[in-house]
Design a protein around this motif. Structure first.
Motif, PDB file in Angstrom:
ATOM      1  N   GLY A  91      19.758   3.645  16.958  1.00  0.00           N
ATOM      2  CA  GLY A  91      20.765   4.077  16.003  1.00  0.00           C
ATOM      3  C   GLY A  91      20.484   3.522  14.624  1.00  0.00           C
ATOM      4  N   PHE A  92      20.777   4.332  13.612  1.00  0.00           N
ATOM      5  CA  PHE A  92      20.537   3.974  12.218  1.00  0.00           C
ATOM      6  C   PHE A  92      21.867   3.867  11.481  1.00  0.00           C
ATOM      7  N   SER A  93      22.083   2.782  10.746  1.00  0.00           N
ATOM      8  CA  SER A  93      23.250   2.619   9.889  1.00  0.00           C
ATOM      9  C   SER A  93      24.533   2.795  10.710  1.00  0.00           C
TER      10      SER A  93
ATOM     11  N   ASP B 274      19.285  -4.809   1.303  1.00  0.00           N
ATOM     12  CA  ASP B 274      20.169  -3.673   1.589  1.00  0.00           C
ATOM     13  C   ASP B 274      21.501  -3.887   0.867  1.00  0.00           C
ATOM     14  N   SER B 275      21.807  -3.040  -0.098  1.00  0.00           N
ATOM     15  CA  SER B 275      23.045  -3.185  -0.876  1.00  0.00           C
ATOM     16  C   SER B 275      24.188  -2.352  -0.314  1.00  0.00           C
TER      17      SER B 275
ATOM     18  N   SER C  65      25.313  -4.900   4.561  1.00  0.00           N
ATOM     19  CA  SER C  65      24.777  -6.258   4.470  1.00  0.00           C
ATOM     20  C   SER C  65      23.946  -6.621   5.696  1.00  0.00           C
ATOM     21  N   VAL C  66      22.838  -7.303   5.454  1.00  0.00           N
ATOM     22  CA  VAL C  66      21.993  -7.793   6.537  1.00  0.00           C
ATOM     23  C   VAL C  66      22.754  -8.745   7.449  1.00  0.00           C
ATOM     24  N   GLN C  67      23.871  -9.276   6.974  1.00  0.00           N
ATOM     25  CA  GLN C  67      24.673 -10.162   7.813  1.00  0.00           C
ATOM     26  C   GLN C  67      25.222  -9.442   9.043  1.00  0.00           C
TER      27      GLN C  67
ATOM     28  N   LEU D  81      13.372  -8.918   9.876  1.00  0.00           N
ATOM     29  CA  LEU D  81      14.010  -8.842   8.567  1.00  0.00           C
ATOM     30  C   LEU D  81      12.926  -8.642   7.508  1.00  0.00           C
ATOM     31  N   PHE D  82      13.112  -7.641   6.667  1.00  0.00           N
ATOM     32  CA  PHE D  82      12.137  -7.322   5.637  1.00  0.00           C
ATOM     33  C   PHE D  82      12.717  -7.685   4.278  1.00  0.00           C
ATOM     34  N   ALA D  83      11.897  -8.267   3.422  1.00  0.00           N
ATOM     35  CA  ALA D  83      12.390  -8.698   2.106  1.00  0.00           C
ATOM     36  C   ALA D  83      12.857  -7.521   1.275  1.00  0.00           C
ATOM     37  N   GLU D  84      12.162  -6.382   1.362  1.00  0.00           N
ATOM     38  CA  GLU D  84      12.496  -5.203   0.564  1.00  0.00           C
ATOM     39  C   GLU D  84      12.506  -3.968   1.443  1.00  0.00           C
ATOM     40  N   GLY D  85      13.280  -2.993   1.014  1.00  0.00           N
ATOM     41  CA  GLY D  85      13.379  -1.737   1.758  1.00  0.00           C
ATOM     42  C   GLY D  85      14.681  -1.020   1.512  1.00  0.00           C
TER      43      GLY D  85
END
Length: 298
Positions: free
Chosen positions: A146-148, A237-238, A241-243, A263-267
């Motif tokens: 699942g995405f988002s 991710d704005s 949240s990655v939290q 966990l990726f720094a950017e994307g």
């Protein structure tokens, strides 16, 4: 043919052939909006879903595994191409029978609105298993991704397997828990301030109770019966949240459930399989495939 050069799948499995339960809006109209401004790439958004269903994309060279794919869309719509069909084509190319789920949207007039997405996902897994002989895969070897907001659906469907209605047919006697579940930049918590505001509003309404928030926060409902999870999120991710991913990881670890986290720094948000042409982010599909092989699906 689509603008990306692939034929859309023509095989469909309806989730509720006698009509989806709890319909409060007989006048709902299904709509597909093309959002792409690039004539070579499709980006369709589907809403107004009265007939929840799965599109079937058969494996090119079947390896005996399968995957149910739940695209995102913030519970406002479902992202058909970027997170749906593109993931299914990737799965097909890697030997998996793929099912793209178009579930009911909770803000579109359904009784028990907060339960309809995950109930549809559980029904999807049961139906996939019910059709496994015909489609040529092992019913024990089925994953879910699942995405988002689709990640929220997948997480809820996986951890709340005991919270399902009475069977209505032979398919409902199948197990609804996947062998393993992957969540990409998922919505998890319904508690402020961590909750994704739009998803929370559409799922629970304007003034949800604290008990409803907890009941629909998968990290609060993990048991030791859960299958292994794969989690991936970009830290920049704005939108979600990655939290959320970290909360789910911590809940799984507390119950000693196998969990692999990337966990990726950017994307950013919503990269799917389309916006991954740089750095280590481009490797996440290979990481997922290797993980599914470890767990006997791929």
């Amino acid at each position: 043919m689509t603008r990306a050069g692939f034929a859309d799948p023509v095989e469909t499995i309806e989730l509720w052939p006698q009509g989806a339960p709890g319909n409060l809006d007989a006048d709902r109209i299904e709509q597909v909006v093309e959002r792409s401004i690039d004539t070579s790439v499709r980006d369709r958004a589907l809403s107004g879903i009265s007939n929840p269903r799965m599109l079937v994309v058969r494996a090119r060279q079947p390896n005996g595994g399968a995957i149910v794919i739940i695209p995102g869309g913030g519970y406002r719509h479902i992202v058909v191409d970027k997170e749906g069909l593109e993931t299914a084509r990737w799965a097909s190319e890697n030997g998996l029978t793929a099912f793209v789920l178009f579930h009911r949207l909770p803000g579109e007039g359904w009784a028990d609105r907060a339960d309809v997405p995950s109930r549809d996902a559980q029904r999807a897994v049961r139906l996939a298993r019910h059709h496994s002989d015909r489609l040529g895969f092992d019913p024990a070897r089925i994953a879910m991704i699942g995405f988002s907001a689709g990640g929220h659906v997948a997480a809820e469907a996986t951890v709340n397997a005991a919270n399902t209605p009475a069977p209505i047919d032979a398919a409902d006697r199948e197990d609804c828990t996947p062998a393993c579940t992957a969540l990409l930049y998922p919505v998890i918590s319904m508690h402020e301030p961590l909750a994704h505001a739009g998803s929370r509003l559409l799922l629970l309404g304007e003034r949800p109770t604290a008990s409803a928030e907890s009941a629909h926060s998968p990290d609060r409902n993990v048991t030791d019966k859960a299958p292994p999870f794969f989690l991936a999120h970009a830290e920049d991710d704005s939108a979600v949240s990655v939290q959320n991913t970290l909360a789910m990881r911590d809940a799984l670890m507390a119950k000693r459930i196998g969990v692999e986290t990337h966990l990726f720094a950017e994307g950013g948000h919503g990269f799917g399989m389309r916006r991954i042409d740089r750095g280590t982010l481009s490797l996440w599909p290979q990481m997922l495939l290797a993980w599914m092989k470890e767990h006997g699906v791929a």
